[in-house]
Design an enzyme around this catalytic site. Sequence first.
Site, PDB file in Angstrom:
ATOM      1  N   GLU A 187       0.824  -1.207   0.000  1.00  0.00           N
ATOM      2  CA  GLU A 187       0.000   0.000   0.000  1.00  0.00           C
ATOM      3  C   GLU A 187       0.859   1.258   0.000  1.00  0.00           C
ATOM      4  O   GLU A 187       1.738   1.427   0.822  1.00  0.00           O
ATOM      5  CB  GLU A 187      -0.940   0.013   1.223  1.00  0.00           C
ATOM      6  CG  GLU A 187      -1.926  -1.143   1.258  1.00  0.00           C
ATOM      7  CD  GLU A 187      -2.940  -1.114   0.092  1.00  0.00           C
ATOM      8  OE1 GLU A 187      -3.004  -0.106  -0.636  1.00  0.00           O
ATOM      9  OE2 GLU A 187      -3.666  -2.124  -0.059  1.00  0.00           O
ATOM     10  N   ARG A 193     -18.084   0.058   4.604  1.00  0.00           N
ATOM     11  CA  ARG A 193     -19.089  -0.660   3.812  1.00  0.00           C
ATOM     12  C   ARG A 193     -19.887  -1.602   4.700  1.00  0.00           C
ATOM     13  O   ARG A 193     -21.058  -1.854   4.479  1.00  0.00           O
ATOM     14  CB  ARG A 193     -18.339  -1.449   2.721  1.00  0.00           C
ATOM     15  CG  ARG A 193     -19.153  -2.068   1.624  1.00  0.00           C
ATOM     16  CD  ARG A 193     -18.237  -2.728   0.585  1.00  0.00           C
ATOM     17  NE  ARG A 193     -17.170  -3.533   1.196  1.00  0.00           N
ATOM     18  CZ  ARG A 193     -17.307  -4.789   1.619  1.00  0.00           C
ATOM     19  NH1 ARG A 193     -18.454  -5.401   1.496  1.00  0.00           N
ATOM     20  NH2 ARG A 193     -16.278  -5.434   2.151  1.00  0.00           N
ATOM     21  N   CYS A 208      -8.445  -1.144   7.739  1.00  0.00           N
ATOM     22  CA  CYS A 208      -7.026  -1.228   7.357  1.00  0.00           C
ATOM     23  C   CYS A 208      -6.467   0.136   6.991  1.00  0.00           C
ATOM     24  O   CYS A 208      -5.373   0.517   7.426  1.00  0.00           O
ATOM     25  CB  CYS A 208      -6.818  -2.215   6.209  1.00  0.00           C
ATOM     26  SG  CYS A 208      -7.025  -3.920   6.752  1.00  0.00           S
ATOM     27  N   HIS A 217      -1.537  -5.458   2.219  1.00  0.00           N
ATOM     28  CA  HIS A 217      -2.761  -6.264   2.147  1.00  0.00           C
ATOM     29  C   HIS A 217      -2.436  -7.598   1.491  1.00  0.00           C
ATOM     30  O   HIS A 217      -1.614  -7.654   0.569  1.00  0.00           O
ATOM     31  CB  HIS A 217      -3.820  -5.562   1.281  1.00  0.00           C
ATOM     32  CG  HIS A 217      -4.821  -4.771   2.049  1.00  0.00           C
ATOM     33  ND1 HIS A 217      -5.074  -3.440   1.817  1.00  0.00           N
ATOM     34  CD2 HIS A 217      -5.691  -5.142   3.043  1.00  0.00           C
ATOM     35  CE1 HIS A 217      -6.035  -3.017   2.630  1.00  0.00           C
ATOM     36  NE2 HIS A 217      -6.426  -4.031   3.385  1.00  0.00           N
TER      37      HIS A 217
HETATM   38  N1  PCA Z   1      -8.911  -6.149   6.279  1.00  0.00           N
HETATM   39  C1  PCA Z   1      -9.865  -5.076   6.422  1.00  0.00           C
HETATM   40  C2  PCA Z   1      -9.874  -4.768   7.899  1.00  0.00           C
HETATM   41  C3  PCA Z   1      -9.196  -5.914   8.569  1.00  0.00           C
HETATM   42  C4  PCA Z   1      -8.536  -6.659   7.500  1.00  0.00           C
HETATM   43  O1  PCA Z   1      -7.749  -7.616   7.643  1.00  0.00           O
HETATM   44  C5  PCA Z   1      -9.571  -3.887   5.519  1.00  0.00           C
HETATM   45  O2  PCA Z   1      -8.992  -4.080   4.438  1.00  0.00           O
HETATM   46  O3  PCA Z   1      -9.921  -2.774   5.864  1.00  0.00           O
END
Ligand code: PCA
Length: 214
Positions: free
Chosen positions: A80, A90, A143, A167
């Site tokens: 990211e 959401r 996140c 991610h």
């Molecule tokens: N993914 C979510 C929140 C917790 C996670 O592991 C996100 O992408 O916001």
Amino acid sequence: MYRKKVLITAFEAFAGETTNPALEIARRLTSTDEVELIILRLPVVFDLCLGTLSRELKTHQPDLVFALGQAGGRSMLSLERVAINVNDARIPDNEGQQPIDTCVIDNAPDAYFSKLPLKRMLKALHDEGIPAHISNSAGTYVCNHLMFGLLHLLATSYPEMKGGFIHVPFLPEQAINHAAPSMSLETMTRGIQVCLHAALHDAPDLKLVAGVTH
Ligand code: PCA
């Protein structure tokens, strides 16, 4: 020799899943002679996750922070690039909160960039044959909230610390229920190890064309 301290944060399961690949990866990472790892499990809860992170940063004062989370539907490891000062959920978080169009932190900048050497990490992943890209959006859920809060803390209180967010896709056993792409736990764990190694390199980031970015 100075043993660098790395804080790895990983979110718990959410949205009806029974596991979070981020947590499974974090559980498999171990300290070495060169690196001391601290693993922190975080609740998928707005604000609470940031309070926990802030406390642990103060206690451990790590050199580097890797925050990990699941991005179901993505097919690659997502390095990211940016976190924005927006909560726009959401679905409710694990305590039922669902902020819509609020700030992560009032009177803070609109966005922060990752403090990780993304291009160096990307090249290292691709050299190992691990699918990865630079992502220009961490979303607007918990996140992004955590990444923004982390980078705000680094900018305001810990100028020497490096940190950012990665991610990861669904695990194969999760993807079955979603008709979505997945990556094996083994590949993802190796990927995060490769990223760690690249991020602990002290040289400036590489200047490379990212290739796939979204
Ligand atoms: N993914 C979510 C929140 C917790 C996670 O592991 C996100 O992408 O916001």
